[in-house]
Design a protein around this motif. Structure first.
Motif, PDB file in Angstrom:
ATOM      1  N   ALA A  79       0.833  -1.210   0.000  1.00 14.54           N
ATOM      2  CA  ALA A  79       0.000   0.000   0.000  1.00 14.54           C
ATOM      3  C   ALA A  79       0.862   1.252   0.000  1.00 14.54           C
ATOM      4  O   ALA A  79       0.580   2.225  -0.706  1.00 14.54           O
ATOM      5  N   GLY A  80       1.927   1.226   0.798  1.00  9.17           N
ATOM      6  CA  GLY A  80       2.819   2.381   0.840  1.00  9.17           C
ATOM      7  C   GLY A  80       3.518   2.601  -0.488  1.00  9.17           C
ATOM      8  O   GLY A  80       3.609   3.725  -0.978  1.00  9.17           O
ATOM      9  N   ILE A  81       4.011   1.520  -1.099  1.00  2.00           N
ATOM     10  CA  ILE A  81       4.713   1.633  -2.380  1.00  2.00           C
ATOM     11  C   ILE A  81       3.774   2.148  -3.466  1.00  2.00           C
ATOM     12  O   ILE A  81       4.087   3.091  -4.203  1.00  2.00           O
ATOM     13  N   LEU A  82       2.608   1.534  -3.584  1.00  2.00           N
ATOM     14  CA  LEU A  82       1.677   1.912  -4.646  1.00  2.00           C
ATOM     15  C   LEU A  82       1.172   3.335  -4.457  1.00  2.00           C
ATOM     16  O   LEU A  82       1.188   4.148  -5.381  1.00  2.00           O
ATOM     17  N   SER A  83       0.720   3.644  -3.247  1.00  2.00           N
ATOM     18  CA  SER A  83       0.145   4.969  -3.023  1.00  2.00           C
ATOM     19  C   SER A  83       1.197   6.060  -3.135  1.00  2.00           C
ATOM     20  O   SER A  83       0.920   7.160  -3.626  1.00  2.00           O
ATOM     21  N   LEU A  84       2.430   5.771  -2.712  1.00  2.00           N
ATOM     22  CA  LEU A  84       3.493   6.761  -2.849  1.00  2.00           C
ATOM     23  C   LEU A  84       3.812   6.999  -4.323  1.00  2.00           C
ATOM     24  O   LEU A  84       4.018   8.142  -4.750  1.00  2.00           O
ATOM     25  N   GLY A  85       3.837   5.925  -5.111  1.00  2.00           N
ATOM     26  CA  GLY A  85       4.065   6.085  -6.545  1.00  2.00           C
ATOM     27  C   GLY A  85       2.950   6.861  -7.214  1.00  2.00           C
ATOM     28  O   GLY A  85       3.191   7.762  -8.032  1.00  2.00           O
ATOM     29  N   LEU A  86       1.711   6.532  -6.868  1.00  2.00           N
ATOM     30  CA  LEU A  86       0.585   7.242  -7.464  1.00  2.00           C
ATOM     31  C   LEU A  86       0.558   8.704  -7.033  1.00  2.00           C
ATOM     32  O   LEU A  86       0.171   9.581  -7.801  1.00  2.00           O
ATOM     33  N   THR A  87       0.978   8.966  -5.796  1.00  2.00           N
ATOM     34  CA  THR A  87       1.072  10.359  -5.349  1.00  2.00           C
ATOM     35  C   THR A  87       2.061  11.116  -6.219  1.00  2.00           C
ATOM     36  O   THR A  87       1.787  12.238  -6.664  1.00  2.00           O
ATOM     37  N   GLY A  88       3.222  10.495  -6.467  1.00  2.00           N
ATOM     38  CA  GLY A  88       4.207  11.140  -7.327  1.00  2.00           C
ATOM     39  C   GLY A  88       3.668  11.416  -8.713  1.00  2.00           C
ATOM     40  O   GLY A  88       3.893  12.495  -9.280  1.00  2.00           O
ATOM     41  N   ARG A 125      10.505  14.070  -6.974  1.00  2.00           N
ATOM     42  CA  ARG A 125      11.188  13.646  -5.742  1.00  2.00           C
ATOM     43  C   ARG A 125      10.418  12.521  -5.057  1.00  2.00           C
ATOM     44  O   ARG A 125      11.016  11.579  -4.506  1.00  2.00           O
ATOM     45  N   ILE A 126       9.086  12.612  -5.086  1.00  2.00           N
ATOM     46  CA  ILE A 126       8.273  11.550  -4.489  1.00  2.00           C
ATOM     47  C   ILE A 126       8.490  10.241  -5.243  1.00  2.00           C
ATOM     48  O   ILE A 126       8.589   9.168  -4.635  1.00  2.00           O
ATOM     49  N   LEU A 127       8.569  10.307  -6.569  1.00  2.00           N
ATOM     50  CA  LEU A 127       8.803   9.094  -7.357  1.00  2.00           C
ATOM     51  C   LEU A 127      10.171   8.501  -7.048  1.00  2.00           C
ATOM     52  O   LEU A 127      10.329   7.276  -6.974  1.00  2.00           O
ATOM     53  N   GLU A 128      11.177   9.359  -6.884  1.00  2.00           N
ATOM     54  CA  GLU A 128      12.502   8.844  -6.535  1.00  2.00           C
ATOM     55  C   GLU A 128      12.483   8.213  -5.145  1.00  2.00           C
ATOM     56  O   GLU A 128      13.111   7.168  -4.913  1.00  2.00           O
ATOM     57  N   THR A 129      11.756   8.856  -4.225  1.00  5.09           N
ATOM     58  CA  THR A 129      11.609   8.268  -2.889  1.00  5.09           C
ATOM     59  C   THR A 129      10.910   6.929  -2.971  1.00  5.09           C
ATOM     60  O   THR A 129      11.275   5.960  -2.305  1.00  5.09           O
ATOM     61  N   ARG A 130       9.885   6.857  -3.818  1.00  3.18           N
ATOM     62  CA  ARG A 130       9.149   5.607  -4.000  1.00  3.18           C
ATOM     63  C   ARG A 130      10.057   4.506  -4.545  1.00  3.18           C
ATOM     64  O   ARG A 130       9.982   3.345  -4.113  1.00  3.18           O
ATOM     65  N   MET A 184      -5.099  13.688   5.685  1.00  2.00           N
ATOM     66  CA  MET A 184      -4.982  15.139   5.579  1.00  2.00           C
ATOM     67  C   MET A 184      -4.038  15.577   4.466  1.00  2.00           C
ATOM     68  O   MET A 184      -3.737  16.746   4.344  1.00  2.00           O
ATOM     69  N   ASP A 185      -3.567  14.673   3.690  1.00  2.00           N
ATOM     70  CA  ASP A 185      -2.774  15.042   2.521  1.00  2.00           C
ATOM     71  C   ASP A 185      -3.044  14.016   1.424  1.00  2.00           C
ATOM     72  O   ASP A 185      -3.709  13.011   1.621  1.00  2.00           O
ATOM     73  N   LEU A 186      -2.525  14.324   0.266  1.00  2.00           N
ATOM     74  CA  LEU A 186      -2.810  13.483  -0.899  1.00  2.00           C
ATOM     75  C   LEU A 186      -2.299  12.067  -0.720  1.00  2.00           C
ATOM     76  O   LEU A 186      -2.990  11.102  -1.030  1.00  2.00           O
ATOM     77  N   TRP A 187      -1.078  11.929  -0.204  1.00  3.75           N
ATOM     78  CA  TRP A 187      -0.531  10.586  -0.026  1.00  3.75           C
ATOM     79  C   TRP A 187      -1.370   9.782   0.953  1.00  3.75           C
ATOM     80  O   TRP A 187      -1.700   8.622   0.703  1.00  3.75           O
ATOM     81  N   GLY A 188      -1.715  10.395   2.070  1.00  5.25           N
ATOM     82  CA  GLY A 188      -2.551   9.692   3.044  1.00  5.25           C
ATOM     83  C   GLY A 188      -3.898   9.342   2.464  1.00  5.25           C
ATOM     84  O   GLY A 188      -4.452   8.270   2.730  1.00  5.25           O
ATOM     85  N   ASP A 189      -4.438  10.234   1.619  1.00  2.00           N
ATOM     86  CA  ASP A 189      -5.737   9.974   1.009  1.00  2.00           C
ATOM     87  C   ASP A 189      -5.674   8.759   0.093  1.00  2.00           C
ATOM     88  O   ASP A 189      -6.532   7.874   0.124  1.00  2.00           O
ATOM     89  N   LEU A 190      -4.631   8.711  -0.736  1.00  2.00           N
ATOM     90  CA  LEU A 190      -4.483   7.566  -1.633  1.00  2.00           C
ATOM     91  C   LEU A 190      -4.136   6.296  -0.868  1.00  2.00           C
ATOM     92  O   LEU A 190      -4.548   5.201  -1.246  1.00  2.00           O
TER      93      LEU A 190
END
Length: 673
Positions: free
Chosen positions: A69-78, A107-112, A526-532
């Motif tokens: 969930a963290g990997i997918l949602s972080l990637g989608l956030t990016g 940067r989010i995608l690189e973090t992902r 409360m933010d996009l990443w948490g929402d996804l």
């Protein structure tokens, strides 16, 4: 019978025998109950052992789901942030924030990418040790079932022993950000040029609007209302250049000159007044004809403005049809052919001559009338005064026409840059889809050892009845070694908004850390990443809602056709990936028939379960030794007492450590408790 009965009553002997029989039966029944209880306890211990093994698999499943969930949602956030930023580069007033959004998204995608690789390695390493961890937790639980003189030894075997999980993030390519960054930079440059061109176009358009109807005081609209009788429909007012178009001014001018042509009257009865009226009529007729054939057309990506300047003096009149048009009467006088403003001129005493142009006077082919003295100068003075001062309609019309020429140049420059921006948007869209395709192929397959269940094998040592039960009424009983087999598998607990794998994880994290701030970021969405992240179960639907919000906000800022096109492509690319809904049901261990688990896992080594039981030594407490006794060689296993699978990064900074406390699982080996 006399020994037991006398005079209708029991004798003392009868009472004594009865008491002895009752005592013998009571002690025998107690011994039998103890014996049966010890025999049944072996099965209870086996059940607890199998459930303990399955609980390790359940915990791993939760950890793997949270990581995914963290990997997918972080990637989608990016991707959502980057996609919205790409679109925003093309939206006036949003380009600066959009550039920052693109940088943040990349940067989010690189973090992902880093998170996916490290988390996948952590899961793989943990999974390789899972059979041992299952056995260790089961052995510890089994040993804890012993009480008093009774001890139990046993373990649980993962069914199947081998993993079928796939972690493509380890060996597969990372989400490529270099090409996307390069295309974003290119798009940003052409978008900046386009923004400057739009500002220039808007400024020139505003100049034209001010001349037509935007300037306070005198303008084309105000002058037309004062100097003509055209209707409000033909003479509209616009409060902003954003809603005004050049065709409005052109239509207004046509209506104005038609009215002046049809309604102009001679001001006085003298020859000079009549000549002036003829000159005005000629000018209004020419202006009407000229403006009715004018056009402002944008077609095939090009603006063409065919709106000529009306002449403002005699010199400019000579460059128009007013000078060359054959429209003026002549008469044949003794001095020669003479031009007049009209055939009714008092100076026309001779026979009517040919119709000529005003240019004939300068050419010398006709002569000027000595009475009306009409010539090109009379026509030239009609627009001269009204073009030179702001109380004339022609003054504002000329200002509009000159601004319109600049508007044509600026607008065509803007259209050319729009074509370049469209090309840049297409290349950025290609890079976006290429990067997104890698994300779509990076989903892991979670199929760990023990995915079908865990089979427990438990044996107990020999046992004798307690001394309290050994007496003259009941002989002691010695129980041989006993064994039991049990199996547990994972059953789904239907997921709800409040009860699912993610909610349980974050709830447990809050209880362990007591940190409401970190959990609040995710738990309260409360933010996009948490929402996804919290929408991970049905990520496709949640993603569509998120993009609606982001792109809708850009549309309200005035997204143009290129930005709208790119926004639809970004939205379509994300929708085309087709993320399937994820099962967020919690997995709970439940008991089941061991034959079902053994058959599903194809564990032929346990076909002779009784023989496997006999291979266990009650003195052995080491889970590794127990597994080897059952024919399983322990491979890779973790030596840490606490293992961090991954650090889940948070958008606002910091991270959530996802840890497994291995000391709870391997306690049986270390202390035998």
């Amino acid at each position: 019978m006399d020994l037991f009965r006398e005079d209708g009553a029991y004798t003392s002997l009868a009472s004594a025998v009865s008491m002895l029989v009752v005592l013998a039966l009571a002690f025998s029944a107690t011994t039998a109950a103890w014996t049966m209880a010890r025999a049944g306890d072996a099965q209870v211990a086996a059940d607890a052992t199998s459930l303990a093994g399955a609980n390790v698999v359940s915990s791993y499943h939760t950890a793997a789901t949270v990581v995914d969930a963290g990997i997918l949602s972080l990637g989608l956030t990016g991707f959502t942030v980057t996609g919205a930023g790409l679109v925003g580069l093309l939206v006036p007033g949003a380009s600066a924030a959009a550039a920052e959004a693109v940088d943040a998204g990349l940067r989010i995608l690189e973090t992902r990418n880093k998170f996916a690789a490290s988390a996948s390695r952590g899961l793989k390493r943990l999974e390789e040790s899972l059979p041992y961890l299952i056995a260790a937790n089961a052995s510890r639980t089994c040993a804890a079932q012993g009480a008093g003189m009774v001890s139990y030894t046993g373990t649980a075997i993962a069914a199947p022993w081998e993993s079928a999980s796939e972690f493509p993030a380890i060996d597969g390519p990372a989400v490529p950000t270099e090409g996307l960054e390069r295309r974003a930079d290119e798009l940003g440059e052409v978008a900046a040029d386009l923004a400057r061109a739009r500002e220039e176009t808007a400024a020139v358009k505003e100049r034209a609007w001010l001349a037509d109807c935007g300037r306070a005081g005198m303008n084309m609209q105000e002058r037309a209302a004062r100097l003509s009788g055209i209707s409000a429909v033909e003479n509209p007012d616009y409060a902003s250049s954003l809603t005004w178009e050049p065709q409005v001014a052109l239509d207004r001018a046509c209506a104005y000159y038609r009215w002046r042509r049809d309604n102009d009257r001679t001001e006085g009865a003298g020859v000079e007044a009549r000549a002036d009226a003829a000159a005005r009529h000629a000018f209004y007729r020419y202006a009407t004809r000229t403006l009715e054939s004018a056009s402002v057309v944008e077609r095939d990506g090009m603006l063409v403005c065919k709106v000529p300047l009306l002449p403002k003096n005699t010199g400019e009149v000579k460059g128009t049809e007013l000078y060359t048009e054959v429209a003026w009467p002549t008469s044949t006088e003794s001095e020669g052919i003479t031009l007049h403003f009209d055939a009714s001129c008092p100076g026309a005493t001779g026979a009517a001559g040919p119709i000529v142009s005003l240019s004939a006077l300068d050419a010398g082919s006709v002569r000027e009338c000595s009475v009306c003295r009409f010539g090109v100068g009379d026509v030239g003075k009609v627009p001269a005064a009204s073009t030179s001062i702001d109380n004339g309609f022609e003054y504002h019309l000329r200002e509009f026409t000159e601004a319109l020429k600049d508007y044509e140049s600026a607008r065509n420059r803007e259209l050319e840059l729009e074509r370049q921006a469209r090309g840049g948007a297409e290349r950025a869209g290609d890079a976006f889809e290429e990067a997104l395709s890698v994300l779509a192929a990076k989903r892991p397959r979670i199929a760990p050892p023990g995915r079908y269940g865990c089979v427990a094998l438990v044996v107990s040592g020999e046992a004798s009845t307690p001394e309290e039960l050994e007496n003259s009424f009941s002989a002691g009983v010695k129980l041989d070694r006993r064994g039991a087999i049990s199996a547990a598998t994972l059953a789904s607990d239907a997921a709800t908004r409040e009860n699912n794998v993610l909610s349980r994880f974050f709830s447990g994290l809050k209880e362990r850390t007591g940190d409401s701030t970190v959990v609040g970021i995710v738990g309260n969405a409360m933010d996009l990443w948490g929402d996804l992240l919290m929408g991970y179960g049905d990520v496709a639907s949640r993603l569509d809602e998120v993009m609606d919000g982001l792109l809708g906000g850009l549309t309200s800022l005035g997204a143009g056709p290129v930005a709208t096109w790119l926004g639809e492509r970004v939205r379509g690319s994300l929708a085309a990936v087709g993320f399937e809904p994820v099962d967020l049901s919690s997995r709970k261990p439940v008991l089941t028939d061991s034959s079902n688990v053994i058959s599903a896992a194809g564990m032929t080594v346990l076909a002779d379960a009784q023989g496997a039981l006999r291979s266990l030594s009650v003195e052995t407490m080491d889970p590794e030794a127990l597994l080897q006794a059952l024919g399983y060689e322990v491979g890779e296993r973790l030596a840490e007492t606490e293992f961090t699978i991954a650090e889940i990064p948070l958008p606002g900074g910091g991270s959530i450590p996802l840890k497994v406390r291995l000391r709870d699982l391997v306690g049986a080996r270390e202390g035998g408790s």
